[in-house]
Structure formats: structure tokens, C-alpha cells
Design a protein around this motif. Structure first.
Motif, mmCIF file in Angstrom:
data_model
loop_
_atom_site.group_PDB
_atom_site.id
_atom_site.type_symbol
_atom_site.label_atom_id
_atom_site.label_comp_id
_atom_site.label_asym_id
_atom_site.label_seq_id
_atom_site.Cartn_x
_atom_site.Cartn_y
_atom_site.Cartn_z
ATOM 1 N N ASP A 194 0.828 -1.216 0.000
ATOM 2 C CA ASP A 194 0.000 0.000 0.000
ATOM 3 C C ASP A 194 0.862 1.266 0.000
ATOM 4 N N GLY A 195 2.098 1.115 -0.415
ATOM 5 C CA GLY A 195 3.017 2.249 -0.411
ATOM 6 C C GLY A 195 3.981 2.190 0.761
ATOM 7 N N ALA A 196 3.566 1.470 1.837
ATOM 8 C CA ALA A 196 4.409 1.378 3.030
ATOM 9 C C ALA A 196 4.441 -0.056 3.578
ATOM 10 N N THR A 197 3.263 -0.648 3.739
ATOM 11 C CA THR A 197 3.167 -1.989 4.339
ATOM 12 C C THR A 197 3.168 -3.052 3.248
ATOM 13 N N VAL A 198 3.781 -4.208 3.555
ATOM 14 C CA VAL A 198 3.887 -5.319 2.609
ATOM 15 C C VAL A 198 3.178 -6.540 3.203
ATOM 16 N N VAL A 199 2.227 -7.088 2.482
ATOM 17 C CA VAL A 199 1.548 -8.321 2.905
ATOM 18 C C VAL A 199 1.795 -9.391 1.835
ATOM 19 N N PRO A 200 2.612 -10.410 2.161
ATOM 20 C CA PRO A 200 2.917 -11.419 1.143
ATOM 21 C C PRO A 200 1.770 -12.411 0.989
ATOM 22 N N LEU A 201 1.554 -12.880 -0.245
ATOM 23 C CA LEU A 201 0.667 -14.025 -0.465
ATOM 24 C C LEU A 201 1.522 -15.289 -0.363
ATOM 25 N N GLN A 202 0.943 -16.431 -0.668
ATOM 26 C CA GLN A 202 1.718 -17.676 -0.625
ATOM 27 C C GLN A 202 2.516 -17.817 -1.926
#
Ligand code: AMP
Ligand code: GLY
Length: 422
Positions: A194-202
Motif C-alpha cells: 500500500d506504499g508502506a506496508t507489505v503483505v505477502p501471499l503464498q
């Protein structure tokens, strides 16, 4: 919420399917979509690369969220234009999509962020090309700097072939990137940002070559599976820490925050994990396998990313099942795909327990019959407790579909499914 999807491939059909299953999504629109997406969404005919037209459409259908699938509209700035009319858009700005739009730019960002990747040489003349090829030696890796739909890369032991590919790119006015060869298996990891936070998928693995045993030309991807039973534990955390987060931080520092999917194409080499390429979007066909396993409703994830609220999102929930995607390609793909051949059996394939069909290059002809209209025509996705079951299901579904002259790989996820059986 009302969602407008931009794109027409099986990746967009997978996005549409997941969004359709999300109870918070009340209305789905797609532009231009395809016959499979048309069963789930209202289709529109604007040019997907025309930012003004897409923004006007988003306003018109009162979209709460626009999701841009392919790279071309992103690089053309469609996400910028949609945001300018005040509608949240999942997908990077044109400036941030340069991570995919220029391999030289991506290398420069990786160097600045200390992200491990193959050492590059950027060449704009035949003599620079010859020097770089001599410096690295075989196997030669020769890339077109710009977008080439997965077909701009040649990896070869043959110096004449490497030189010819580089010369052809230069002759067309392009820039060539020569790089160090990376050994080791490849992994695709999609990170929602989101420009700052990273949420990895599998993670998933893609099969890029056209034929069984990794023979033939590079394609957009002939199949994919997830999860990866052979991947080292901690791989996802390592990639977020050493690749995705530093890249997102560097893009923010430059004033061009990256919001959307940072596709990390990785090689697990003998010297450690290295980035092969970045893309600025979901991968196709890996997305078809990854989303088949995501239990968290997709709409809330994409909206949170578009609104800069990923830090508020609870941890993603995943099914323990495995998913395998097999692509059915038209006669002659990837060199010269034949269009217009009739497709039958998709309903029977969809009826196979645990399977679903996702359309890509399909269209209705004048009589309303389904015909092939692109290189990668459709894919079947099989879901099962283990990769072996998921594979069997995907291939069973595919066996019901007929398309004259078509081809598919018969070894998607084969080796990985044998690891699990051991
Ligand atoms: P790219 O468009 O950069 O992803 O490259 C397409 C494919 O070429 C990759 O998926 C790899 O299979 C192969 N490739 C690209 N770069 C390298 C490299 N440095 N070493 C070995 N293979 C590569
Ligand atoms: N599957 C490769 C890509 O989406 O670029």
C-alpha cells in the motif's frame, strides 16, 4: 462495494471469481473482460489502456474500487487517472510501475535498496553488447529493457543467438540488459503493498517454457502450482525482509510509493535468493493457483491496499489445499497463435469436482459459439488436499475440453507432487 476490473486474461477471471465470492462485493464490472468473466460481471468495451475512458467508466458505474490486472494499462498511467477522479485503485502509478516497465530502472532501485539480484550491464550499442556478453560468458542472459509480454528474454549457451537477440533489440531502437546467469529453481512471490506496508501471499511456481521438460520458447506461463513443498522454511519472511520491504521503502523515499502487487520473481541459487525480475501486477498463471487457496475475502484486501490501510488488515487466512493450474494454448502459440478454432467442453470441465475453468483468449463468434481468440486460451484449476490430487483434478477437467490444434504441458507440478508422495 462495486468493483471494476481492468483486463481480459485468466488472471482477471481469477480476480473476478474471488471478488464474486466476497460477500462485501455487491456488483462486478470488467473492461473489456472475456466470456468467462462475463458470467460474473457486467462487461464494458472501453480501451483498457485509455486512462480517461477507464476513469469515466469507473465514475459511471459508481465503482468503489478499480483493480487493474495487466502491466500495459499500469505503465500507461491508468491507475493515476482513476485516482485523480477520487476512486480508490488497486495498482501502481505509472512512475511506480516502472519497476516492471524498465528492467534497467528495476536494477537501479534494487542496487539502491541493496536487494540481491543478478549483476546487470545496460547496453545501448553493439560494442557494449559484445563486451558485456564476453564479460559474463555462457549461459548468456539477454533481455529487452522494456515490456515484451514475457518474450523479451533469451537464455542461451550460443553466443551467436545471444548476439542476434541483443542486436535485434538495439536495431528496433531498444536497450538491452545483459546479466549474470542465475542457477536454481524459480519462485513467484506476490506481495500486496500500500506504499508502506507489505503483505505477502503464498509462493507459487510458474512453468515458462512452452513444452514438457522445459523445452521450447519462453511463454507468458503454461501452468503453475502452490504451495511449494520444496521451498525452504522462512522463505516468504526472508523475501519480505530482504527484497519487498526494502524496495517499497526505496520507492517511497523517491516520492513514487508502490501500491499494488509487487511480483517478486526469484531464483533460489547456490549463492542464496536472488531477484530475477519484478513485475508490478499479479502473475499469470500463478494468480489462478494462489487465489484458489486464499480464504480471506479478496475485496477487503485490495481495498485496504488501495486506501493505504494494510496495517489494519488481520493476517490472511489460507486453505491447506493445494492448487494446480494448467494452461491450454492455441495452435502455434507462442510464435503464431491461431485464432477462431471452436472450444467445447468447458461446462463439463467446470463440473469436475474441485475444478474450475478460467477464460483468457476466448470469444463468442457470430453464432454465439465459444472460439479461441488468443495464445493462452483458457486454463483449468484443480484444488485438492495434496498437489497430486490437485494435479489430477486440473488434468481431468482439461480432458473434457476440446480445441483443435491446441497444446498444453503435461508435467505441471509433476516433480513437486512426487516430493509430497515420498
Ligand atoms: P524475465 O522476463 O526477466 O522474468 O525473464 C524470463 C525468464 O527468463 C525467467 O523467468 C527465467 O526463467 C529466465 N531468466 C531471466 N533472467 C535470468 C537470469 N539472470 N538467469 C537465469 N535465467 C534467467
Ligand atoms: N507468469 C509470469 C508473469 O506473469 O509474468
Amino acid at each position: 462495494m462495486k468493483v471494476l476490473i481492468v483486463g481480459s486474461g485468466a488472471r482477471e477471471h481469477a480476480l473476478a471469481r474471488s471478488l464474486h465470492l466476497d460477500p462485501s462485493v455487491t456488483e462486478l464490472h470488467a473492461v473489456p473482460g472475456n466470456p468467462g468473466i462475463g458470467a460474473l460481471a457486467t462487461l464494458h468495451s472501453q480501451d483498457p489502456n485509455d486512462g480517461a475512458a477507464i476513469a469515466a467508466l469507473a465514475v459511471n458505474v459508481r465503482a468503489d474500487l478499480v483493480v487493474v490486472g495487466p502491466e500495459a494499462p499500469l505503465v500507461a498511467g491508468v491507475a493515476d487517472t482513476v485516482r485523480e477522479v477520487g476512486i480508490p485503485c488497486f495498482g501502481p502509478t505509472a512512475a511506480a510501475a516502472m519497476l516492471e516497465g524498465s528492467k534497467a530502472f528495476a536494477k537501479e532501485v534494487m542496487a539502491a535498496a541493496n536487494v540481491p539480484t543478478a549483476e546487470p550491464r545496460v547496453c545501448t550499442t553493439p560494442s557494449e553488447l559484445a563486451t558485456a556478453l564476453a564479460e559474463f560468458g555462457a549461459p548468456y542472459v539477454v533481455k529487452d529493457d522494456g515490456l515484451a509480454a514475457g518474450k523479451g528474454v533469451v537464455v542461451t549457451d550460443d553466443l551467436a543467438q545471444a548476439t542476434a537477440h541483443g542486436d535485434a533489440i538495439l536495431a528496433a531502437g531498444g536497450t538491452v540488459v545483459i546479466e549474470e546467469y542465475l542457477d536454481g529453481p524459480e519462485v513467484s512471490l506476490f506481495c500486496i503493498c500500500d506504499g508502506a506496508t507489505v503483505v505477502p501471499l503464498q509462493p507459487a511456481q510458474d512453468f515458462k517454457r512452452a513444452f514438457d521438460g522445459d523445452e521450447g520458447l519462453n511463454t507468458g506461463g503454461m501452468g503453475a502450482y502452490s504451495p511449494l513443498p520444496w521451498a525452504p522454511p522462512g522463505l516468504v519472511e526472508e523475501v519480505v525482509r530482504t527484497v519487498a520491504q526494502p524496495t517499497v521503502d526505496e520507492m517511497a523515499r523517491r516520492g513514487t510509493p508502490f501500491q499494488g502487487v509487487l511480483y517478486c520473481g526469484l531464483a533460489l541459487t547456490s549463492k542464496g535468493t536472488r531477484v530475477v525480475e519484478f513485475n508490478a501486477r499479479f502473475g499469470d498463471p500463478e494468480t489462478q493457483s494462489v487465489l484458489a487457496r486464499l480464504e480471506t475475502p479478496l475485496g477487503e484486501v485490495l481495498l485496504a491496499a488501495a486506501q493505504g490501510r494494510l496495517h489494519e488488515l488481520p493476517a490472511l487466512q489460507w486453505s491447506d489445499d493445494a492448487a494446480v493450474t494448467v494452461v491450454l494454448a492455441a495452435h502455434g502459440y507462442p510464435e503464431d497463435a491461431r485464432k477462431g478454432d471452436p472450444i467445447t467442453g468447458t461446462d463439463e470441465a467446470d463440473g469436475v469436482d474441485g475444478a474450475h475453468v478460467l477464460h483468457a483468449g476466448t470469444a463468442f463468434d457470430g453464432d454465439g459459439s465459444l472460439v479461441a481468440s488468443g495464445g493462452r486460451v483458457l486454463c483449468t484449476v484443480g484444488v485438492g488436499a495434496h498437489l497430486a490430487d490437485a494435479r489430477a483434478t486440473a488434468y481431468e477437467a482439461l480432458s473434457h475440453i476440446s480445441l483443435p490444434g491446441s497444446h498444453h504441458r503435461s508435467d505441471i507440478a509433476l516433480k513437486a507432487s512426487e516430493i509430497v508422495a515420498d
